[in-house]
Design a protein around this motif. Structure first.
Motif, mmCIF file in Angstrom:
data_model
loop_
_atom_site.group_PDB
_atom_site.id
_atom_site.type_symbol
_atom_site.label_atom_id
_atom_site.label_comp_id
_atom_site.label_asym_id
_atom_site.label_seq_id
_atom_site.Cartn_x
_atom_site.Cartn_y
_atom_site.Cartn_z
ATOM 1 N N SER A 118 36.843 -17.755 -31.116
ATOM 2 C CA SER A 118 37.794 -16.480 -30.856
ATOM 3 C C SER A 118 39.241 -17.205 -30.106
ATOM 4 C CB SER A 118 36.780 -15.553 -29.957
ATOM 5 O OG SER A 118 36.570 -16.438 -28.707
ATOM 6 N N ASP A 119 39.093 -18.421 -29.640
ATOM 7 C CA ASP A 119 40.264 -19.014 -29.103
ATOM 8 C C ASP A 119 41.517 -19.135 -30.107
ATOM 9 O OD1 ASP A 119 38.927 -19.021 -26.602
ATOM 10 O OD2 ASP A 119 38.381 -21.041 -26.868
ATOM 11 N N LEU A 120 40.921 -19.142 -31.469
ATOM 12 C CA LEU A 120 41.847 -19.357 -32.312
ATOM 13 C C LEU A 120 42.981 -18.498 -32.572
ATOM 14 C CD1 LEU A 120 39.533 -20.819 -35.294
ATOM 15 C CD2 LEU A 120 41.392 -21.914 -34.137
ATOM 16 N N THR A 121 42.687 -17.006 -32.227
ATOM 17 C CA THR A 121 43.915 -16.015 -32.093
ATOM 18 C C THR A 121 45.195 -16.315 -31.053
ATOM 19 O OG1 THR A 121 42.519 -14.880 -30.334
ATOM 20 C CG2 THR A 121 41.954 -14.324 -32.594
ATOM 21 N N ASN A 122 44.821 -17.322 -30.474
ATOM 22 C CA ASN A 122 46.114 -17.756 -29.636
ATOM 23 C C ASN A 122 46.811 -18.979 -29.796
ATOM 24 O OD1 ASN A 122 45.099 -15.797 -27.692
ATOM 25 N ND2 ASN A 122 43.723 -16.836 -26.899
ATOM 26 N N HIS A 123 46.342 -19.445 -31.143
ATOM 27 C CA HIS A 123 46.995 -20.584 -31.628
ATOM 28 C C HIS A 123 47.895 -20.278 -33.017
ATOM 29 C CE1 HIS A 123 45.036 -23.944 -29.465
ATOM 30 N NE2 HIS A 123 44.417 -23.205 -29.206
ATOM 31 N N GLN A 124 48.678 -21.079 -33.184
ATOM 32 C CA GLN A 124 49.278 -21.174 -34.579
ATOM 33 C C GLN A 124 48.435 -21.574 -35.573
ATOM 34 O OE1 GLN A 124 52.525 -20.468 -36.058
ATOM 35 N NE2 GLN A 124 52.938 -19.221 -34.168
ATOM 36 N N CYS A 125 48.026 -20.743 -36.719
ATOM 37 C CA CYS A 125 46.990 -21.447 -37.553
ATOM 38 C C CYS A 125 47.741 -21.313 -39.213
ATOM 39 C CB CYS A 125 45.774 -20.575 -37.574
ATOM 40 S SG CYS A 125 44.974 -20.864 -36.239
ATOM 41 N N ILE A 126 47.298 -22.228 -40.104
ATOM 42 C CA ILE A 126 48.090 -22.173 -41.221
ATOM 43 C C ILE A 126 46.937 -21.471 -42.394
ATOM 44 C CG2 ILE A 126 48.952 -23.567 -43.162
ATOM 45 C CD1 ILE A 126 49.215 -25.864 -40.944
ATOM 46 N N ASN A 127 47.607 -20.308 -42.628
ATOM 47 C CA ASN A 127 46.597 -19.285 -43.614
ATOM 48 C C ASN A 127 46.650 -19.861 -45.093
ATOM 49 O OD1 ASN A 127 45.128 -17.024 -42.461
ATOM 50 N ND2 ASN A 127 47.253 -16.634 -41.400
ATOM 51 N N LEU A 128 45.352 -19.464 -45.611
ATOM 52 C CA LEU A 128 45.227 -19.624 -46.949
ATOM 53 C C LEU A 128 45.046 -18.291 -47.448
ATOM 54 C CD1 LEU A 128 44.030 -21.183 -49.475
ATOM 55 C CD2 LEU A 128 41.710 -20.901 -48.652
#
Length: 297
Positions: free
Chosen positions: A185-195
């Motif tokens: 759930s912490d990933l929502t606060n990170h810059q993530c590279i989407n597919l």
């Protein structure tokens, strides 16, 4: 039936299948103008319009679809039988067309073919790289590659690779600016590279599992791709966290270029399988390739 008539029907099947004069011409090794002339002559001879042409697409008319459905299976059967005749040669021969995603190409097909092709110089292998779901029968592929759980039950499936998993990775530089996630759930606060999924068109939700609990997390970020390799490269460039196959990231992790997080939340999934219709194994060249790709622990 004359040779020219058979050639005309073969050209029609290629155009009807590809929905494009240009693609059909490339498949047959002729020019687009030549194949267009062939189809026009066939229509004039039959007195029926077989194809509807627009500036962007080609589709079959009612008569064209009826002709395609009635003759295409017979041409496919002829090709299968001609391939099977190679067993009378000293060495098996023929062309094998495979549809596969880029991950399976890089980790399984490419290294195995490097050993297989020199041993069988009369066998040609064409690989179409597509990360979406492909109808291998409708698109006239001899085989496809999918995860075992995604293979249709009416197909024969042969495991060609081990179980593997997606992992979350980022560069040390990225983590010097942001604290590593301790929970999915912490990933929502990170810059993530989407597919972006090629077939469905939506963004892929990252999948996690731990102690029987499953979580799908929709991440966000400034960058997205529709293929895995650019996502891995973007992570190496420091654009954010990536969710990629562990085997593709492993060398970068070992070299310190990437750092893995949330490893205990990343489950293994069933490995890749080569799948095909029953009739294809009749061709000796195809049978040899299946045996070469078969996963042996």
């Amino acid at each position: 039936m004359s040779r020219d008539e058979l050639s005309d029907l073969r050209a029609f099947i290629a155009v009807a299948n590809e929905r494009s004069f240009t693609k059909a011409a490339a498949r047959l090794g002729v020019s687009a103008s030549a194949i267009s002339h062939t189809i026009r002559a066939l229509e004039e001879r039959l007195g029926l319009r077989l194809l509807t042409r627009t500036t962007r697409s080609v589709s079959t008319t009612e008569a064209g679809e009826r002709l395609f459905q009635s003759i295409a299976p017979h041409f496919e059967q002829i090709r299968t039988e001609l391939d099977a005749l190679s067993e009378l040669r000293d060495k098996p021969a023929g062309t094998i067309r495979i549809s596969s995603g880029v991950h399976a190409v890089e980790t399984i097909l490419r290294p195995r073919l490097a050993e297989f092709l020199p041993e069988f110089p009369d066998i040609n292998v064409e690989v179409s790289v597509n990360d979406g779901f492909v109808d291998i029968v409708g698109e006239h592929f001899d085989a496809g590659v999918r995860l075992g759980e995604a293979v249709s039950k009416d197909m024969i499936a042969v495991r060609i690779g081990p179980d593997w998993r997606f992992v979350v990775v980022g560069t040390p530089g990225y983590f010097s600016r942001r604290s590593p996630p301790e929970h999915p759930s912490d990933l929502t606060n990170h810059q993530c590279i989407n597919l972006r999924l090629p077939s469905a068109g939506g963004l892929y939700a990252w999948e996690f599992e731990k102690d029987g609990r499953e979580l799908n997390v929709k991440v966000s970020g400034q960058l997205g791709f529709d293929s895995i390799m650019p996502i891995l490269n973007a992570a190496l460039d420091g654009h954010g966290l990536a969710y990629v196959p562990e085997d593709l990231a492993l060398s970068h992790i070992q070299a310190g270029r990437l750092r893995m997080v949330l490893a205990d939340w990343c489950p293994y999934i069933q490995g890749y399988h080569l799948y095909y219709a029953n009739r294809r194994l009749a061709a000796p060249a195809f049978a040899r390739l299946v045996d070469a790709l078969r996963y042996r622990q």
